[in-house]
Design an enzyme around this catalytic site. Structure first.
Site, PDB file in Angstrom:
ATOM      1  N   HIS A 301       0.849  -1.185   0.000  1.00  0.00           N
ATOM      2  CA  HIS A 301       0.000   0.000   0.000  1.00  0.00           C
ATOM      3  C   HIS A 301       0.883   1.231   0.000  1.00  0.00           C
ATOM      4  O   HIS A 301       1.949   1.226   0.618  1.00  0.00           O
ATOM      5  CB  HIS A 301      -0.916   0.016   1.242  1.00  0.00           C
ATOM      6  CG  HIS A 301      -2.095   0.903   1.070  1.00  0.00           C
ATOM      7  ND1 HIS A 301      -2.020   2.261   1.280  1.00  0.00           N
ATOM      8  CD2 HIS A 301      -3.361   0.640   0.667  1.00  0.00           C
ATOM      9  CE1 HIS A 301      -3.199   2.775   1.025  1.00  0.00           C
ATOM     10  NE2 HIS A 301      -4.035   1.834   0.647  1.00  0.00           N
ATOM     11  N   ASP A 358      -7.948  -5.272   0.028  1.00  0.00           N
ATOM     12  CA  ASP A 358      -8.452  -6.137  -1.035  1.00  0.00           C
ATOM     13  C   ASP A 358      -8.087  -7.609  -0.846  1.00  0.00           C
ATOM     14  O   ASP A 358      -8.584  -8.470  -1.563  1.00  0.00           O
ATOM     15  CB  ASP A 358      -7.905  -5.669  -2.392  1.00  0.00           C
ATOM     16  CG  ASP A 358      -8.524  -4.351  -2.816  1.00  0.00           C
ATOM     17  OD1 ASP A 358      -9.720  -4.169  -2.545  1.00  0.00           O
ATOM     18  OD2 ASP A 358      -7.819  -3.511  -3.392  1.00  0.00           O
TER      19      ASP A 358
HETATM   20  N1  ACO Z   1       4.141  -7.753  -4.798  1.00  0.00           N
HETATM   21  C1  ACO Z   1       5.490  -7.742  -4.963  1.00  0.00           C
HETATM   22  N2  ACO Z   1       6.262  -6.655  -4.794  1.00  0.00           N
HETATM   23  C2  ACO Z   1       5.649  -5.514  -4.449  1.00  0.00           C
HETATM   24  C3  ACO Z   1       4.253  -5.438  -4.251  1.00  0.00           C
HETATM   25  C4  ACO Z   1       3.495  -6.602  -4.433  1.00  0.00           C
HETATM   26  N3  ACO Z   1       2.179  -6.608  -4.260  1.00  0.00           N
HETATM   27  N4  ACO Z   1       3.916  -4.181  -3.911  1.00  0.00           N
HETATM   28  C5  ACO Z   1       5.058  -3.475  -3.902  1.00  0.00           C
HETATM   29  N5  ACO Z   1       6.117  -4.275  -4.221  1.00  0.00           N
HETATM   30  C6  ACO Z   1       7.533  -3.896  -4.247  1.00  0.00           C
HETATM   31  C7  ACO Z   1       7.851  -3.039  -5.454  1.00  0.00           C
HETATM   32  O1  ACO Z   1       8.238  -3.823  -6.569  1.00  0.00           O
HETATM   33  C8  ACO Z   1       8.977  -2.193  -4.927  1.00  0.00           C
HETATM   34  O2  ACO Z   1      10.136  -2.959  -4.897  1.00  0.00           O
HETATM   35  P1  ACO Z   1      11.608  -2.274  -5.122  1.00  0.00           P
HETATM   36  O3  ACO Z   1      11.760  -1.311  -3.984  1.00  0.00           O
HETATM   37  O4  ACO Z   1      12.564  -3.412  -5.103  1.00  0.00           O
HETATM   38  O5  ACO Z   1      11.519  -1.586  -6.453  1.00  0.00           O
HETATM   39  C9  ACO Z   1       8.571  -1.927  -3.476  1.00  0.00           C
HETATM   40  O6  ACO Z   1       7.766  -3.061  -3.111  1.00  0.00           O
HETATM   41  C10 ACO Z   1       7.786  -0.641  -3.265  1.00  0.00           C
HETATM   42  O7  ACO Z   1       6.627  -0.714  -4.075  1.00  0.00           O
HETATM   43  P2  ACO Z   1       6.058   0.477  -4.944  1.00  0.00           P
HETATM   44  O8  ACO Z   1       5.394  -0.109  -6.165  1.00  0.00           O
HETATM   45  O9  ACO Z   1       7.127   1.494  -5.184  1.00  0.00           O
HETATM   46  O10 ACO Z   1       4.988   1.068  -3.950  1.00  0.00           O
HETATM   47  P3  ACO Z   1       3.796   2.044  -4.312  1.00  0.00           P
HETATM   48  O11 ACO Z   1       3.457   2.737  -3.070  1.00  0.00           O
HETATM   49  O12 ACO Z   1       4.138   2.862  -5.498  1.00  0.00           O
HETATM   50  O13 ACO Z   1       2.604   1.050  -4.769  1.00  0.00           O
HETATM   51  C11 ACO Z   1       0.779  -0.459  -4.647  1.00  0.00           C
HETATM   52  C12 ACO Z   1       1.595   0.632  -3.916  1.00  0.00           C
HETATM   53  C13 ACO Z   1       0.354   0.038  -6.042  1.00  0.00           C
HETATM   54  C14 ACO Z   1      -0.459  -0.746  -3.844  1.00  0.00           C
HETATM   55  C15 ACO Z   1       1.665  -1.742  -4.787  1.00  0.00           C
HETATM   56  O14 ACO Z   1       2.032  -2.195  -3.493  1.00  0.00           O
HETATM   57  C16 ACO Z   1       0.959  -2.841  -5.556  1.00  0.00           C
HETATM   58  O15 ACO Z   1       1.020  -2.840  -6.785  1.00  0.00           O
HETATM   59  N6  ACO Z   1       0.254  -3.793  -4.857  1.00  0.00           N
HETATM   60  C17 ACO Z   1      -0.499  -4.840  -5.523  1.00  0.00           C
HETATM   61  C18 ACO Z   1      -1.826  -4.284  -6.033  1.00  0.00           C
HETATM   62  C19 ACO Z   1      -2.815  -4.034  -4.915  1.00  0.00           C
HETATM   63  O16 ACO Z   1      -3.049  -4.848  -4.050  1.00  0.00           O
HETATM   64  N7  ACO Z   1      -3.460  -2.853  -4.991  1.00  0.00           N
HETATM   65  C20 ACO Z   1      -4.495  -2.456  -4.019  1.00  0.00           C
HETATM   66  C21 ACO Z   1      -4.003  -1.362  -3.133  1.00  0.00           C
HETATM   67  S1  ACO Z   1      -5.209  -0.956  -1.925  1.00  0.00           S
HETATM   68  C22 ACO Z   1      -6.314  -0.029  -2.752  1.00  0.00           C
HETATM   69  O17 ACO Z   1      -6.037   0.683  -3.666  1.00  0.00           O
HETATM   70  C23 ACO Z   1      -7.666  -0.130  -2.382  1.00  0.00           C
END
Ligand code: ACO
Length: 423
Positions: A301, A358
């Site tokens: 998140h 979710d």
């Molecule tokens: N699975 C694997 N790796 C992940 C995940 C995941 N679900 N989420 C984040 N990471 C990793 C990223 O690859 C990144 O790694 P790095 O530092 O080696 O590059 C690190 O964790 C930070 O992640 P970001 O993508 O930079 O975080 P951001 O805050 O931009 O994204 C998000 C947040 C979009 C929710 C992301 O965690 C994600 O895509 N999660 C899966 C989708 C999801 O569940 N979305 C619902 C969110 S809740 C809502 O909107 C209601």
């Protein structure tokens, strides 16, 4: 003493005011930075940018706190109802008994969609995603309520919009489901509670436990401050576009799998794991592989870096409702195993990745009999009061300007046009 931030650029030191919120979060007001220095700020994905001051929802991602108008989400989920929470979000206070009664009646009075909207829903291809239908139909409501397209509605009109959108969106969601599944539409019954009526219009069996579980899910989704879809509603509304256009745009933003669309993706991911024999370790390895675009859906998140308080409540509710309904779902076991494994894994630990709202919601929707492609519409149904309250707050704030970020241009510098015959 008012706080100030000093910024030094090429030897020139400038001071900018720091504003402080009621929970003591601080923000440097850099709105004059470009005029003073020629510099803009850049912040990809708005990781560190506040877009507005808001009195609706407070969250602290480090501490896992979420409050609507000051009331902790845990208390609201346990003791309140979705329409009471909607009232709270919109008007900023808990309603009296008579205020809540009349608000519930008003919402229930929107018990029939305009005929052209019903026809519109019915002629969509059965394969259409219900979020596409929901968005198209929502913006089309503007044709039926031309007087409500005014970007500066009167107080009475704002109250009307709020009740109308809550009432009608429930009908849109249910009808898009019955139309897609070739079932005859089921009329709304204004004598039922909001959730009971929705369940009945979906053609599903209801009882107090099912209605309560759905009500809690809607409360947990009702607002979440300046997330992607809410920011979209505010950005679109800032151009003086109508409320219907603004909400429709919010629905589109929510649909994305990184936002509300994740609930559908989680379930599909769990089903895939189940089909492949239930080995969730493979999914974890894929999620960690930087050469693979696969992510662990329902994990991570932007703001919660400790735990998502909504996920905690949902996980508990999941056990309760499955037990009440006598449902044994292998997907729940897979989800729990996956969560446990991920929380112990260095990759997820070091990045503060926890289950979000979710991760478990889909398992409850599934137990209630709601089909997978309707999950994100369920999210939209819950988020509707938040979008509407945030839109109202934005319209009522004198400081609101059209949302228009700047950019750092990285394209070609000026060059001469070459005639097509000479290229
Ligand atoms: N699975 C694997 N790796 C992940 C995940 C995941 N679900 N989420 C984040 N990471 C990793 C990223 O690859 C990144 O790694 P790095 O530092 O080696 O590059 C690190 O964790 C930070 O992640 P970001 O993508 O930079 O975080 P951001 O805050 O931009 O994204 C998000 C947040 C979009 C929710 C992301 O965690 C994600 O895509 N999660 C899966 C989708 C999801 O569940 N979305 C619902 C969110 S809740 C809502 O909107 C209601």
């Amino acid at each position: 003493m008012s706080l100030k931030a000093k910024i030094e650029i090429e030897g020139k030191v400038l001071e900018y005011p720091i504003t402080e919120g009621s929970e003591h979060e601080k923000a440097i007001d850099i709105s004059k930075l470009r005029a003073d220095t020629g510099c803009i700020t850049i912040d990809h994905g708005f990781l560190n940018t506040g877009s507005c001051a808001s009195a609706i929802t407070f969250l602290d991602g480090e501490l896992g706190i979420l409050r609507y108008r000051g009331y902790p989400i845990e208390q609201l989920a346990e003791q309140s109802s979705f329409l009471e929470v909607a009232f709270l979000l919109n008007w900023g206070k808990l309603p009296s008994k008579s205020e809540l009664d009349s608000f519930e009646k008003k919402v229930a009075s929107f018990s029939k969609l305009p005929e052209y909207i019903e026809r519109m829903i019915d002629i969509f291809p059965k394969t259409a995603h219900p979020m596409a239908v929901a968005s198209a139909v929502t913006v089309s409501l503007s044709a039926h309520y031309p007087e409500l397209n005014n970007p500066n509605p009167s107080t009475e009109q704002k109250d009307e919009i709020f009740a109308l959108m809550l009432g009608l969106f429930k009908l849109v969601a249910a009808r898009s489901f019955t139309a897609a599944s070739s079932q005859a539409p089921i009329a709304s019954n204004p004598s039922l509670s909001y959730c009971e009526d929705f369940i009945s219009m979906m053609g599903m069996k209801s009882n107090k436990d099912v209605a309560k579980a759905l009500d809690v899910l809607l409360i947990l989704h009702a607002d979440h401050e300046q997330n992607c879809s809410t920011s979209t509603v505010r950005v679109v509304g800032s151009s003086n576009a109508s409320i219907f256009a603004s909400i429709s745009a919010g629905i589109d933003a929510l649909w994305g799998p990184l936002h509300g669309g994740a609930n559908q993706e989680v379930l599909e991911m769990l089903e895939e794991i189940k089909l492949a024999g239930g080995d969730y370790k493979k999914a974890l390895e894929r999620a960690k592989d930087k050469n693979d675009t696969f992510k662990l859906m329902g994990f991570g998140h932007r703001v919660y870096k400790n735990f998502d308080p909504r996920a905690k409540i949902i996980k508990k509710a999941c056990d309760v409702i499955l037990a009440q309904l006598g449902v044994k779902d292998q997907l729940l076991d897979i989800a729990k195993g996956l969560e446990q494994e991920a929380l112990a894994d260095d990759y997820f630990k070091s990045r503060n990745l926890y289950p979000n709202v979710d991760f478990y919601s889909g398992i409850i929707y599934r137990a209630l009999g709601i089909p997978t492609n309707m999950f994100t519409v369920m999210f939209a149904l819950g988020r509707m009061p938040g979008w509407l309250a945030q839109w109202k707050e934005m319209r009522e704030t004198k400081e609101t300007k059209i949302s228009r970020p700047r950019q750092v241009y990285i394209g070609s510098v000026v060059r001469e046009y070459v005639d097509i015959g000479k290229r």
